[in-house]
Design a protein around this motif. Structure first.
Motif: not given
Lengths: 483, 94
Positions: A323, A327, A329, A339, A341-342, A344-345, A348, A350, A353-354, A356-357, B6, B11, B15-18, B23, B27, B31, B81
């Protein structure tokens, strides 16, 4: 007028049977007629294409020529074309405009191609069905209730539905070959390093390759002559000579040895697929090729190996979407971490995300040796399988997928089943070898079936040669869906 | 079931995912199945096998360090942005 192959269109343009602008208009008319149903494209580049077609007509009038002069070609929407959107079928890049041309685009432009639009795909090329696109789901032109395959499903469907002369796709684990098989067209994944990846949005950098998706092997050779070859802008592009692939098409195929890997013909193979692939092998024998049974003993480990390594590389590559520089943000962020985590959540889908995780997990402290390093060692074993097998044969043939195109939604809730459907295509990416898909028949319910040809490193010429001679002998590649 | 647990929250943070709670549950269940499949690699004896990170025998690829104008000025910052005259803008860091 929208039906011809590249080779036929080139003749027609040079004979002044029609102009490049007339050909372009016919292709856009076809898109306007059928794409509401097929939905192969994310966006069209009408203004740019019109300028390119007009420029092509001027050159044709002046007696100039170039390998693709005036030929309408589509690009998978993860290949950058300057001043147009490159979305990767993702919300996070929905409004991203490329500031430069990918090397393949630059080469297509220099060859006189008319670039008509960007085709749909699974988000960031992650998927086998095109159902992971942020925008819409592309349908299989042979049966609109079925998937076109993925991830280059938009390119496959566009070629099959005559919405372009040819398209470029990209193949990380089968993403050119499987949609080519499902849509009844020809697709080639070149040797890793044969085609520059500069300007290709990265998914898994040690696997990704751009390649042609066409109506014939001859057209694939024409495109390979244009897009192949060393590029200083991609440090992994191989500095090896590029043969003239079209010149090799007419070589005598008698005596070429084809290996039949026994692990690719086991349980779980659809009866129609088995029947048509075996029939294709008999045809190849009748053309004078010799067959020999070979073994690729580590085949059963390919899917597990691939998903460790490709996801690990993806988790690193996709960390750039934060962000900040380009792309999407998120609007919901008071601090930097939120910024990231939100963004990317929300940005992206599912499946992305699967992966990446999963990639983050296999690279994380405590699990690196057990998963990532183990995967790299398994990759060595799979690569060695091919080295051994190619001591006994010049190329190998197999099915592309265990079954023809599946129903929309059929595998969407079961990611592992979706991954396992890539079992026959993934090994070529792990070993870095070239492989292609050509139509070899139809199932009882009239769905196309693909034959896979796998070659040794940098030997695309033999694949294209055999594929061209097969298409000279058979008519499977001339079948078209009715839309 | 895979022998490895897991920790999806950890994780996701790396990965900087919330992830939403829904989910996380879905997930984590998926996994389990994927890792169970991946665990079949444990059947392979890789004791004396070298890892492959790249299929081609590439050494370091060097070139002369020449200054070239490859990208156009002024095309990149506007892609952000949020940006100001000559810099990217992000939420307050300190």
């Amino acid at each position: 007028m929208h039906q011809p192959t590249i080779t036929q269109a080139r003749h027609h343009l040079l004979e002044k049977k029609y102009s490049a602008v007339e050909l372009l208009d016919a292709v856009y008319k076809r898109i306007d007629t059928v794409d509401g149903k097929v939905q192969a494209y994310i966006h069209l580049t009408r203004d740019i294409a019109r300028q390119q077609a007009e420029a092509a007509d001027k050159k044709l009038a002046a007696g100039e020529d170039a390998p693709l002069l005036g030929v309408p070609i589509a690009l998978k929407d993860l290949i950058c074309m300057k001043d147009t959107r490159t979305t990767c079928a993702s919300h996070i890049l929905e409004n991203f405009v490329s500031p430069y041309d990918a090397t393949v685009v630059q080469r297509l432009k220099e060859a006189g191609a008319v670039l008509i639009g960007k085709t749909n795909m699974d988000e960031f090329a992650m998927g086998s069905s095109n159902e992971n696109s942020w925008f819409h789901v592309t349908k299989n032109p042979w049966d609109l209730n079925r998937v076109p395959g993925g991830s280059s499903g938009g390119s496959g469907a566009a070629v099959a539905a005559n919405e372009c002369m040819a398209a470029l796709g990209s193949d990380t684990g089968g993403s050119i070959r499987q949609p080519a098989a499902f849509c009844g067209i020809t697709g080639l994944k070149p040797t890793y390093g044969r085609v520059s990846r500069f300007g290709l949005v990265a998914f898994a950098s040690s696997f990704d390759q751009i390649g042609p998706m066409t109506k014939t092997a001859e057209d694939a050779a024409v495109l390979m002559n244009v897009i192949g070859g060393h590029d200083p802008m991609d440090s992994t592009s191989a500095n090896v000579p590029l043969p003239d692939f079209t010149a090799a098409l007419s070589n005598d195929v008698k005596g070429i040895k084809i290996g039949i890997p026994r692990e690719y013909f086991g349980k779980g193979l659809n009866a129609d697929v088995e029947k048509e692939v075996q029939a294709a092998i008999q045809t190849l024998e009748s053309m004078g090729l010799q067959t020999v049974e070979v073994s690729l003993p580590h085949t059963e480990y390919a899917v597990a190996t691939y998903y460790i390594l490709a996801c690990a590389e993806a988790s690193a590559n996709l960390s750039r979407y934060d962000g900040v520089k380009y792309g999407y943000r998120s609007q919901h962020a008071d601090n930097l971490m939120d910024m990231y985590t939100n963004t990317r959540e929300e940005g992206f889908g599912e499946e992305v995300k699967r992966r990446i995780l999963l990639g983050t997990f296999v690279l994380s402290s405590g699990y690196y040796d057990a998963y990532y390093l183990k995967g790299q060692k398994a990759r060595t074993l799979i690569k060695q399988d091919f080295e051994e097998a190619f001591k006994q044969c010049d190329l190998m043939v197999s099915p592309i997928a265990p079954a023809p195109a599946f129903q929309l939604g059929e595998k969407l809730d079961d990611p592992l089943q979706m991954y396992l459907s890539d079992i026959f295509t993934i090994s070529a990416n792990l070993a870095g070898i070239p492989a292609m898909s050509i139509p070899c028949g139809q199932s009882q319910d009239n769905l196309p079936i693909g034959l896979q040809l796998m070659g040794n490193h940098f030997d695309e010429a033999t694949l294209l040669n055999v594929a061209h001679q097969y298409q000279h002998t058979t008519e499977h590649h001339l079948q078209h869906p009715t839309i | 079931m895979s022998s490895v647990s897991f920790d999806i929250e950890k994780i996701a943070l790396l990965a900087r995912l919330k992830l939403t709670e829904e989910e996380q549950i879905r997930l984590a269940r998926q996994f389990e199945g994927i890792l169970e499949h991946i665990d079949q690699l444990n059947q392979l004896d890789t004791e004396n096998v070298e890892p492959t990170s790249h299929v081609l025998p590439l050494q370091n690829v060097f070139r002369e360090d020449e200054v070239k104008q490859i990208f156009e000025d002024g095309k990149y910052l506007p892609l952000a942005p949020r940006q100001d005259k000559d810099h990217y803008e992000v939420p307050q860091i300190i």
